[in-house]
Design an enzyme around this catalytic site. Structure first.
Site, PDB file in Angstrom:
ATOM      1  N   HIS A 198     -68.446 -52.983 -95.508  1.00 15.60           N
ATOM      2  CA  HIS A 198     -69.347 -52.333 -96.452  1.00 15.60           C
ATOM      3  C   HIS A 198     -68.618 -51.192 -97.160  1.00 15.60           C
ATOM      4  CE1 HIS A 198     -72.201 -54.530 -93.973  1.00 15.60           C
ATOM      5  NE2 HIS A 198     -73.182 -54.224 -94.791  1.00 15.60           N
ATOM      6  N   ASN A 199     -67.309 -51.079 -96.932  1.00  9.36           N
ATOM      7  CA  ASN A 199     -66.493 -50.009 -97.494  1.00  9.36           C
ATOM      8  C   ASN A 199     -65.999 -50.421 -98.874  1.00  9.36           C
ATOM      9  OD1 ASN A 199     -64.113 -48.466 -98.183  1.00  9.36           O
ATOM     10  ND2 ASN A 199     -64.064 -47.725 -96.087  1.00  9.36           N
ATOM     11  N   ALA A 200     -66.517 -49.764 -99.906  1.00 10.95           N
ATOM     12  CA  ALA A 200     -66.190 -50.146-101.287  1.00 10.95           C
ATOM     13  C   ALA A 200     -64.701 -50.005-101.577  1.00 10.95           C
ATOM     14  CB  ALA A 200     -67.001 -49.295-102.262  1.00 10.95           C
ATOM     15  N   GLU A 237     -71.691 -52.991 -84.257  1.00  9.35           N
ATOM     16  CA  GLU A 237     -71.158 -51.806 -83.587  1.00  9.35           C
ATOM     17  C   GLU A 237     -69.720 -52.070 -83.159  1.00  9.35           C
ATOM     18  OE1 GLU A 237     -72.255 -48.786 -79.883  1.00  9.35           O
ATOM     19  OE2 GLU A 237     -73.510 -50.542 -80.295  1.00  9.35           O
ATOM     20  N   ASP A 250     -59.490 -53.379 -89.921  1.00  7.90           N
ATOM     21  CA  ASP A 250     -59.748 -52.151 -89.183  1.00  7.90           C
ATOM     22  C   ASP A 250     -58.506 -51.297 -89.324  1.00  7.90           C
ATOM     23  OD1 ASP A 250     -61.906 -50.917 -87.567  1.00  7.90           O
ATOM     24  OD2 ASP A 250     -60.253 -50.587 -86.170  1.00  7.90           O
ATOM     25  N   PHE A 273     -58.573 -43.356-101.071  1.00  9.37           N
ATOM     26  CA  PHE A 273     -59.766 -42.968-100.322  1.00  9.37           C
ATOM     27  C   PHE A 273     -59.331 -42.562 -98.924  1.00  9.37           C
ATOM     28  CE2 PHE A 273     -59.120 -47.474 -99.693  1.00  9.37           C
ATOM     29  CZ  PHE A 273     -59.445 -47.715 -98.370  1.00  9.37           C
ATOM     30  N   PHE A 316     -57.908 -40.702 -95.909  1.00  9.36           N
ATOM     31  CA  PHE A 316     -56.912 -39.657 -95.704  1.00  9.36           C
ATOM     32  C   PHE A 316     -55.758 -39.721 -96.712  1.00  9.36           C
ATOM     33  CE2 PHE A 316     -59.179 -39.139 -91.822  1.00  9.36           C
ATOM     34  CZ  PHE A 316     -58.830 -37.900 -91.290  1.00  9.36           C
ATOM     35  N   ASP A 317     -55.883 -40.516 -97.759  1.00 12.71           N
ATOM     36  CA  ASP A 317     -54.784 -40.689 -98.723  1.00 12.71           C
ATOM     37  C   ASP A 317     -54.250 -39.369 -99.298  1.00 12.71           C
ATOM     38  OD1 ASP A 317     -54.859 -43.392 -98.307  1.00 12.71           O
ATOM     39  OD2 ASP A 317     -55.672 -43.914-100.268  1.00 12.71           O
ATOM     40  N   LYS A 329     -49.230 -47.736-104.688  1.00 15.83           N
ATOM     41  CA  LYS A 329     -49.711 -47.633-103.303  1.00 15.83           C
ATOM     42  C   LYS A 329     -49.954 -49.022-102.717  1.00 15.83           C
ATOM     43  CE  LYS A 329     -53.663 -46.739-100.443  1.00 15.83           C
ATOM     44  NZ  LYS A 329     -55.105 -46.467-100.369  1.00 15.83           N
TER      45      LYS A 329
END
Length: 203
Positions: A15-17, A46, A75, A161, A163-164, A184
């Site tokens: 769900h991470n855009a 979970e 992940d 996005f 810690f970049d 990148k």
């Protein structure tokens, strides 16, 4: 021998855009229709494992079973040497607030811990990305990529996005947050893992 992907539709189990923006274009050359778990209305399972591979498997298998299509999960996280590898699989958790994820807060937390522990320069760190491609029948293939560098402060750049903005890759003078996205993507931990995925399952 890895299993080859032979379908034409793949679910991105995220769900991470930001992740979806990076993953989609990498699969375009193979004529694969990509749809995200969020677009399908799938829940987020979970993540109960303490390894990147374990959590990647949870997400990919959940999406494959729920959708009936092969699913690809990612992940990833940052591991800081002076913090014994933290935040690692808990990278996103460090950014959690009641209002949502606050990565500037999480980056400030990491820097405060480094200063508190008087961690010497270079404050080494690496990003890790683990991809899991799972099929509805339960089979999966797992691929890992890493990129090494160090933590810098203050935050630099508006791109990327997570810690970049505080990650400076080895041999570069721009953080991931400052780099052109194409530069990148060509060298990131996710790109390394994807190269292995493509060679193993798509080539």
């Amino acid at each position: 021998m890895t299993r080859k992907f032979t379908g034409n539709k793949l679910v991105i189990a995220s769900h991470n855009a930001g992740k979806i923006r990076e993953i989609g274009p990498l699969l375009e050359p193979f004529g694969v229709e990509v749809v995200s778990a969020g677009e399908l209305g799938l829940e987020e399972p979970e993540e109960t494992e303490d390894t990147f591979a374990g959590n990647a498997r949870i997400k990919a298998h959940f999406a494959a079973r729920a959708s009936g299509f092969p699913a690809l999960s990612d992940d990833s996280g940052i591991m800081v040497d002076a913090l014994d590898g933290a935040p690692s699989v808990y990278t996103a958790d460090w950014a959690e607030t009641p209002q949502g994820r606050d990565f500037p807060m999480a980056m400030a937390k990491v820097w405060a811990l480094l200063e508190e522990g008087q961690a010497p320069e270079p404050r080494k760190a690496h990003f890790n990305a683990t991809l899991c491609l799972a099929w509805p029948d339960g089979h999966d293939e797992v691929f890992e990529g890493q990129v090494h560098g160090r933590i810098v402060w203050p935050m630099r750049g508006e791109n990327g996005f997570g810690f970049d903005p505080v990650f400076l890759p080895d041999g570069k003078d721009q953080t991931f947050g400052e780099m052109d996205p194409a530069e990148k993507h060509a060298m990131s931990h996710r790109a390394v893992a994807f190269a292995k995925l493509i060679e193993g399952c798509f080539a």
